[in-house]
Design an enzyme around this catalytic site. Structure first.
Site, PDB file in Angstrom:
ATOM      1  N   SER A 258     -49.023 -50.559 -47.349  1.00 39.50           N
ATOM      2  CA  SER A 258     -48.124 -49.509 -46.868  1.00 39.50           C
ATOM      3  C   SER A 258     -48.821 -48.161 -46.928  1.00 39.50           C
ATOM      4  O   SER A 258     -49.730 -47.948 -47.740  1.00 39.50           O
ATOM      5  CB  SER A 258     -46.859 -49.444 -47.732  1.00 39.50           C
ATOM      6  OG  SER A 258     -47.114 -48.769 -48.958  1.00 39.50           O
ATOM      7  N   ASP A 259     -48.394 -47.243 -46.071  1.00 40.83           N
ATOM      8  CA  ASP A 259     -48.753 -45.851 -46.309  1.00 40.83           C
ATOM      9  C   ASP A 259     -47.961 -45.399 -47.529  1.00 40.83           C
ATOM     10  O   ASP A 259     -46.992 -46.033 -47.947  1.00 40.83           O
ATOM     11  CB  ASP A 259     -48.457 -44.982 -45.087  1.00 40.83           C
ATOM     12  CG  ASP A 259     -49.356 -43.752 -45.024  1.00 40.83           C
ATOM     13  OD1 ASP A 259     -49.873 -43.343 -46.079  1.00 40.83           O
ATOM     14  OD2 ASP A 259     -49.545 -43.203 -43.925  1.00 40.83           O
ATOM     15  N   TRP A 260     -48.340 -44.292 -48.099  1.00 42.39           N
ATOM     16  CA  TRP A 260     -47.776 -43.873 -49.388  1.00 42.39           C
ATOM     17  C   TRP A 260     -46.295 -43.525 -49.249  1.00 42.39           C
ATOM     18  O   TRP A 260     -45.916 -42.694 -48.418  1.00 42.39           O
ATOM     19  CB  TRP A 260     -48.574 -42.693 -49.921  1.00 42.39           C
ATOM     20  CG  TRP A 260     -49.747 -43.067 -50.795  1.00 42.39           C
ATOM     21  CD1 TRP A 260     -50.072 -42.476 -51.979  1.00 42.39           C
ATOM     22  CD2 TRP A 260     -50.738 -44.083 -50.585  1.00 42.39           C
ATOM     23  NE1 TRP A 260     -51.198 -43.072 -52.520  1.00 42.39           N
ATOM     24  CE2 TRP A 260     -51.617 -44.072 -51.689  1.00 42.39           C
ATOM     25  CE3 TRP A 260     -50.952 -45.038 -49.592  1.00 42.39           C
ATOM     26  CZ2 TRP A 260     -52.702 -44.943 -51.821  1.00 42.39           C
ATOM     27  CZ3 TRP A 260     -52.024 -45.907 -49.717  1.00 42.39           C
ATOM     28  CH2 TRP A 260     -52.885 -45.864 -50.807  1.00 42.39           C
ATOM     29  N   SER A 262     -43.689 -45.343 -48.089  1.00 39.33           N
ATOM     30  CA  SER A 262     -43.175 -45.585 -46.735  1.00 39.33           C
ATOM     31  C   SER A 262     -42.328 -46.851 -46.641  1.00 39.33           C
ATOM     32  O   SER A 262     -42.068 -47.329 -45.540  1.00 39.33           O
ATOM     33  CB  SER A 262     -44.337 -45.667 -45.739  1.00 39.33           C
ATOM     34  OG  SER A 262     -45.130 -46.814 -45.969  1.00 39.33           O
TER      35      SER A 262
END
Length: 706
Positions: A258-260, A262
């Site tokens: 995941s992006d941070w 998200s």
């Protein structure tokens, strides 16, 4: 930009820099010593899985210490560290090599060089004990003002995919997991957590997914999802994008991170989404996972599948068997700096060179005036990719002072003083470096289209006094030029070049290097000419604190709203060339200090459906130079709408004075295909095709029908 907006952006950047403060390098030079039972199972990932307790399994699906993936000491499974990304390693108290931004890499059009860049960064990862690099980025520049356009590869999916593939192959040759990002349609930073990208299927398949697909085909071991929803579903839990396309059609078995902050659910993300939640446990916290397991909404089979993805990526990268910190690997060396400088030199685009003002001809008693905000700093884009160098880099003004010519440094509002007006009027040339920097252009918000009013005024002041004006632009993409460019004889687009900025620019200004960069995006005459801005927000360059932070990772805060991609396929040159709109500078444009001829085009249709193309390119000028031959395909009489032409291949070559080289291409069925929404697959067009070869999308030198 209004003063308050500028003030607010400065505060945001200070907080980002503080939040991303460098940490001490790792010191573990020992490899993992896994303690596993001797079973018949040959798969190492499965053996590790069988050795774990349920508690241990659940603990491995979320990060720790912001950038670390935890291990399990009991079985010798060590933590694995990640790092931002692409332009170099951010966030370490160690002298690292900072490379030009990804958009500059794309402007080089040199896939071999980008592979070398990836390999060099990979070695620095090994030296610091990093196993996963959070890049490269391949999102398409749908709007020219996107805050992270500088982290991506421009407006064309073929170019983006080719550059990313080369970077990934170089990086992973060093045993570092790449995570191609941000999947998918993260084409604006404006309210990125609540902005739903509404994209039709054909546009998705032809514009926004091909670069990711090419990265996967190149062997990428990891992928990062984006913040935004696509067609109503967050990408971190998207069954269609991740399950059906990525895992199903493309056969990807690697790590999806995941992006941070998200994630927006536990159940959906476990069943349909990412393998790993970063930067720490929230939706994938063990207690949250246990709750869903007890309710029967997820299963241990779901958890196990994610761990297999993670361990499989580790195994391919050799993370189980090599030292976490490789004492033989080097970081921040002069050799690495040379690679960065080579890229910087190849990336700069010569947009305009009236009367051959460049290169500047040094002479005794030569006088240069140097001004513009970016002459006195080394500009960079902001956010998580910004390298915080330990040693201050030499800016352009400082570099030019060492060129053995007289240099006059122009202060703010210099034109108010008669002595500076006189020096500008009488000097041999004025070098004015402008554009954007990390304050203006960054993740978390989009940037303005035009230069600041103050710097446009300054350009006009210079032009009124001296004809020999060289303007250098820094930024991640297109920007307004029509209001001032008539006053500049020479214009360079230098993107963000890192610590190599001043050296590369000085080498080009004085002719020690022949510019060979090509625009990876179009430059329009007017912002309104972009069809994509019709469905873009009106206050795109305004800051909103609630948009930046409010609701990130929290579905209960603020509501999701739609951004329809009503322009469909008409993005960048696909729009401008199809509608024959006059542009400031076309996609693929880039002048040289020499000239090239194209001739002897030959096209052979082969029995297997491929098409072989060859031509001869000759350096007809007076100095050595590099040329990028671009091959576009145009379909005659298509049964469905097709853009006027599309880039399908390119090749960069170096030619000595008078030298000729044969350039060859092999086109597969893919080059002639479009996505058919009825059959849900790519199909070859039924019309005839014209092959167009040239130096830009608007400078076509040779054509042939097939």
């Amino acid at each position: 930009m209004q003063r308050f907006e500028l003030f607010l952006k400065k505060i945001i950047q200070r907080k980002m820099i503080k939040m991303m403060a460098p940490r001490e390098p790792l010191s573990d030079t020992e490899s993992m010593s896994l303690i596993l039972s001797k079973e018949d199972e040959k798969s190492l990932p499965l053996r590790i899985l069988q050795a774990l307790t349920q508690e241990e399994k659940l603990s491995l699906l979320s990060g720790t210490e912001e950038f670390c993936i935890p291990g399990v000491e009991r079985i010798g499974l060590k933590p694995v560290w990640t790092s931002d990304a692409t332009m170099g390693l951010r966030g370490w108290k160690k002298r690292v090599t900072d490379f030009p931004a990804t958009i500059a890499m794309a402007a080089s059009f040199d896939s071999d060089l980008i592979k070398k860049v990836g390999k060099t960064i990979g070695e620095e990862c090994r030296a610091l004990g990093i196993g996963i690099l959070l890049g490269p980025g391949v999102n398409i520049a749908r709007v020219p003002t996107g805050g992270r356009n500088f982290e991506y590869c421009g407006e064309d999916p073929y170019l983006a995919g080719t550059m990313a593939a080369s970077y990934i192959q170089g990086l992973q040759s060093e045993g570092i997991i790449s995570t191609v990002k941000h999947y998918a349609c993260n084409n604006s930073e404006y309210d990125r957590h609540k902005c739903n990208s509404v994209v039709d299927e054909r546009t998705l398949r032809e514009l926004y997914l091909p670069a990711f697909k090419k990265a996967i085909e190149a062997g990428a071991w990891g992928l990062m999802t984006s913040y935004n929803p696509v067609n109503g579903t967050y990408c971190s839990e998207h069954p269609y994008l991740i399950g059906e396309i990525l895992r199903g059609e493309w056969g990807f078995e690697g790590l999806v991170i995941s992006d941070w902050d998200s994630l927006y659910s536990t159940q959906k993300a476990v069943r349909y989404g990412v393998d790993l939640e970063m930067p720490g446990p929230k939706w994938f916290a063990p207690d949250a996972l246990k709750k869903e397991l007890e309710a029967g909404t997820i299963s241990m089979a779901d958890i196990d599948a994610k761990l297999i993805h993670i361990f499989s990526a580790y195994e391919k990268a050799g993370l189980f068997t090599r030292p976490m910190v490789d004492p033989k690997a080097t970081v921040g060396t002069l050799e690495h700096a040379e690679v960065a400088l080579e890229l910087a030199r190849e990336s700069v685009v010569l947009l305009k060179n009236q009367d051959s003002l460049l290169p500047l001809k040094k002479r005794k008693e030569m006088v240069l005036c140097v001004g513009g905000r970016n002459s006195f700093q080394v500009p960079a884009g902001g956010g998580s990719s910004m390298i915080q160098v330990l040693e201050k880099s030499v800016n352009l003004a400082q570099r030019l002072l060492d060129e053995k010519v007289e240099v006059i440094l122009l202060p703010t509002h210099w034109w108010r003083q008669a002595r500076y007006r006189e020096r500008v009027k009488s000097c041999d040339a004025v070098v004015f470096s402008t554009g954007f920097d990390n304050i203006y252009e960054s993740e978390s918000y989009d940037r303005q289209w035009a230069l600041s009013k103050e710097e446009i005024t300054e350009i006009h002041k210079v032009a009124s006094l001296n004809d020999n004006l060289v303007v250098i632009l820094h930024g991640g993409g297109d920007m307004e030029t029509s209001s001032w460019i008539s006053g500049a004889k020479a214009v360079l687009h230098a993107f963000y070049l890192g610590s190599s900025t001043s050296q590369a620019l000085a080498d080009i200004l004085f002719g020690r290097c022949n510019p060979s960069g090509k625009l990876p995006f179009s430059m329009a005459r007017s912002f309104s000419h972009y069809r994509s801005v019709a469905s873009y927000v009106q206050d795109y360059d305004k800051i909103g604190i609630s948009r930046i932070k409010g609701g990130q990772g929290d579905p209960a805060k603020r509501t999701v709203w739609d951004m329809p991609y009503t322009e469909e396929l008409l993005v960048g040159y696909r729009l401008f060339d199809t509608q024959a709109l006059e542009v400031a500078f076309p996609f693929g444009h880039g002048l040289s200090f020499t000239s090239f001829s194209y001739e002897s085009l030959q096209v052979i249709k082969r029995g297997d459906g491929t098409v072989a193309v060859s031509l001869i390119v000759t350096n007809t000028g007076k100095i050595e130079g590099q040329e990028t031959v671009q091959l576009y395909v145009h379909e005659e009489h298509p049964v469905v709408f097709r853009p006027e032409q599309e880039l399908k291949q390119f090749e960069k070559i170096n030619l000595a004075i008078g030298q000729s080289k044969e350039v060859s291409f092999l086109l597969t069925e893919e080059a002639f295909s479009h996505y058919d929404v009825v059959t849900r697959q790519f199909v070859r067009g039924e019309g005839g095709f014209e092959l167009r070869l040239g130096s830009s999308s608007r400078d076509i030198r040779l054509r042939m029908m097939i």
